[in-house]
Design a protein around this motif. Structure first.
Motif, mmCIF file in Angstrom:
data_model
loop_
_atom_site.group_PDB
_atom_site.id
_atom_site.type_symbol
_atom_site.label_atom_id
_atom_site.label_comp_id
_atom_site.label_asym_id
_atom_site.label_seq_id
_atom_site.Cartn_x
_atom_site.Cartn_y
_atom_site.Cartn_z
ATOM 1 N N ASN A 183 -1.315 -5.612 -9.077
ATOM 2 C CA ASN A 183 -0.007 -5.856 -8.836
ATOM 3 C C ASN A 183 0.748 -4.579 -9.076
ATOM 4 O OD1 ASN A 183 -1.555 -7.820 -11.157
ATOM 5 N ND2 ASN A 183 -0.491 -8.894 -9.805
ATOM 6 N N GLY A 184 0.161 -3.467 -9.192
ATOM 7 C CA GLY A 184 1.166 -2.185 -9.357
ATOM 8 C C GLY A 184 0.268 -0.902 -9.195
ATOM 9 N N ILE A 185 1.127 -0.039 -9.093
ATOM 10 C CA ILE A 185 0.528 1.601 -9.178
ATOM 11 C C ILE A 185 1.225 2.261 -10.121
ATOM 12 C CG2 ILE A 185 -0.076 1.445 -6.648
ATOM 13 C CD1 ILE A 185 2.309 2.994 -6.041
ATOM 14 N N LYS A 194 10.269 8.624 -2.378
ATOM 15 C CA LYS A 194 11.249 7.236 -2.168
ATOM 16 C C LYS A 194 10.553 6.321 -1.301
ATOM 17 C CE LYS A 194 15.706 5.518 -2.147
ATOM 18 N NZ LYS A 194 15.483 4.185 -1.306
ATOM 19 N N GLU A 195 10.011 6.758 -0.239
ATOM 20 C CA GLU A 195 9.413 5.767 0.763
ATOM 21 C C GLU A 195 8.293 5.125 0.290
ATOM 22 O OE1 GLU A 195 12.138 8.820 2.543
ATOM 23 O OE2 GLU A 195 10.307 9.341 1.314
ATOM 24 N N ILE A 196 7.395 5.969 -0.678
ATOM 25 C CA ILE A 196 6.187 5.182 -1.251
ATOM 26 C C ILE A 196 6.736 4.065 -2.179
ATOM 27 C CG2 ILE A 196 4.289 5.532 -2.967
ATOM 28 C CD1 ILE A 196 3.776 7.991 -1.199
ATOM 29 N N VAL A 197 7.789 4.356 -2.933
ATOM 30 C CA VAL A 197 8.343 3.521 -3.876
ATOM 31 C C VAL A 197 9.043 2.529 -3.124
ATOM 32 C CG1 VAL A 197 10.108 3.241 -5.735
ATOM 33 C CG2 VAL A 197 8.932 5.309 -5.749
ATOM 34 N N ASP A 198 9.734 2.304 -1.954
ATOM 35 C CA ASP A 198 10.408 1.566 -1.362
ATOM 36 C C ASP A 198 9.307 0.504 -0.788
ATOM 37 O OD1 ASP A 198 12.916 2.335 -1.708
ATOM 38 O OD2 ASP A 198 13.064 3.460 -0.036
ATOM 39 N N GLU A 199 8.350 1.199 -0.005
ATOM 40 C CA GLU A 199 7.364 0.230 0.658
ATOM 41 C C GLU A 199 6.460 -0.483 -0.294
ATOM 42 O OE1 GLU A 199 6.178 -1.043 4.371
ATOM 43 O OE2 GLU A 199 7.589 0.156 3.723
ATOM 44 N N SER A 200 6.173 0.266 -1.366
ATOM 45 C CA SER A 200 5.312 -0.475 -2.468
ATOM 46 C C SER A 200 6.079 -1.746 -2.776
ATOM 47 C CB SER A 200 4.868 0.262 -3.638
ATOM 48 O OG SER A 200 4.171 1.437 -3.102
ATOM 49 N N ILE A 201 7.310 -1.512 -3.386
ATOM 50 C CA ILE A 201 8.050 -2.637 -3.941
ATOM 51 C C ILE A 201 8.295 -3.772 -2.715
ATOM 52 C CG2 ILE A 201 10.332 -3.305 -4.751
ATOM 53 C CD1 ILE A 201 10.118 -0.624 -6.361
ATOM 54 N N ARG A 202 8.509 -3.328 -1.725
ATOM 55 C CA ARG A 202 8.666 -4.341 -0.370
ATOM 56 C C ARG A 202 7.403 -5.106 -0.238
ATOM 57 N NH1 ARG A 202 7.882 -5.296 4.784
ATOM 58 N NH2 ARG A 202 6.598 -3.616 5.182
ATOM 59 N N ASN A 203 6.240 -4.573 -0.478
ATOM 60 C CA ASN A 203 4.920 -5.338 -0.401
ATOM 61 C C ASN A 203 4.518 -6.040 -1.967
ATOM 62 O OD1 ASN A 203 3.107 -4.986 2.041
ATOM 63 N ND2 ASN A 203 4.385 -2.982 1.935
ATOM 64 N N GLY A 204 5.453 -6.206 -2.816
ATOM 65 C CA GLY A 204 5.108 -6.748 -4.047
ATOM 66 C C GLY A 204 4.564 -6.027 -5.271
#
Length: 242
Positions: A183-185, A194-204
């Motif tokens: 569920n998380g990293i 920021k891009e990795i944070v955004d894309e990860s959260i967008r993918n749940g």
């Protein structure tokens, strides 16, 4: 969503890491959760200590491996580490002691399996049983650098919150996390942007970088919208959130 604050090994910047006094300090200063590390004793008890040996954080005379000591032997050691003059003797806690204390609060608890060097037989099963016995599943995140431990936990529980720990850059970590049904990293903070944070959260996929002790970096990752930050100085981080 508000970025949560996890006290790394409690409040490791100001108190002896992975001790009850450190966990209580993190709670006192306003942390949302604590992070702790677990190993297993010779007699099969899960204890809270970061290193596989007792050398760095205790006064254990022969500096041996945690796995080679019984709980009774470990309890005789002083885990006050570099803070002995400030706080006196501190015991190595058991995970059960931490969970007992957790009944008195609502802190989240990130339990890290230290199974990278020592294959503690049954540690995942014992931990999950204890979590269920205490009714803490909704407050627990299990993490590890040994991703086999996380896969095993997912086989044992379809609902427990799991997060992959890693130190080096990882390509599309949200995809890897999903492939492992986690569920998380929990990345080393220098490996993400920021891009990795955004894309990860967008993918749940929740993002909780470690170990962020610089105030400027704390602000940066809070501004990124990280799910949480893991820090040795929860008091400083909690003040920034406020």
């Amino acid at each position: 969503m508000k970025t949560k604050i996890f006290g790394h090994r409690g409040s490791a910047g100001t108190h002896p890491e992975n001790t009850m006094i450190s966990f209580k300090e993190a709670a006192r200063v306003g942390a949302d959760g604590i992070e702790l590390d677990i190993q297993m004793t010779k007699d099969g008890v899960i204890v809270v200590i970061h290193d596989e040996t007792v050398k760095r954080t205790t006064n254990g005379k022969d500096k041996g491996w945690v796995k080679d000591y019984t709980l009774k032997q470990l309890k005789k050691m002083d885990a006050s580490y570099k803070f002995k003059d400030q706080y006196g003797i501190c015991e190595i806690p058991t995970l059960e002691e931490v969970f007992d204390w957790a009944k008195s609060n609502q802190l989240l608890i990130n339990v890290e399996f230290k199974t990278g060097l020592v294959a503690y037989k049954g540690i995942e099963e014992k931990t999950l049983k204890m979590i269920n016995d205490y009714g803490l599943e909704d407050r627990i995140v299990l993490s590890s650098f040994n991703h086999y431990s996380l896969v095993k936990c997912r086989q044992l529980s379809s609902t427990i919150d799991l997060a992959i720990l890693y130190m080096e850059g990882l390509y599309e970590p949200w995809d890897y996390a999903k492939r492992l049904h986690t569920n998380g990293i929990h990345p080393y903070h220098q490996t993400i942007n920021k891009e990795i944070v955004d894309e990860s959260i967008r993918n749940g996929i929740a993002v909780r970088p470690f170990t962020i002790n610089d105030e400027k970096k704390m602000k940066e990752f809070i501004d990124y919208g990280c799910s949480a930050i893991i820090t040795d100085h929860p008091k400083m981080a909690a003040a920034l959130i406020k």
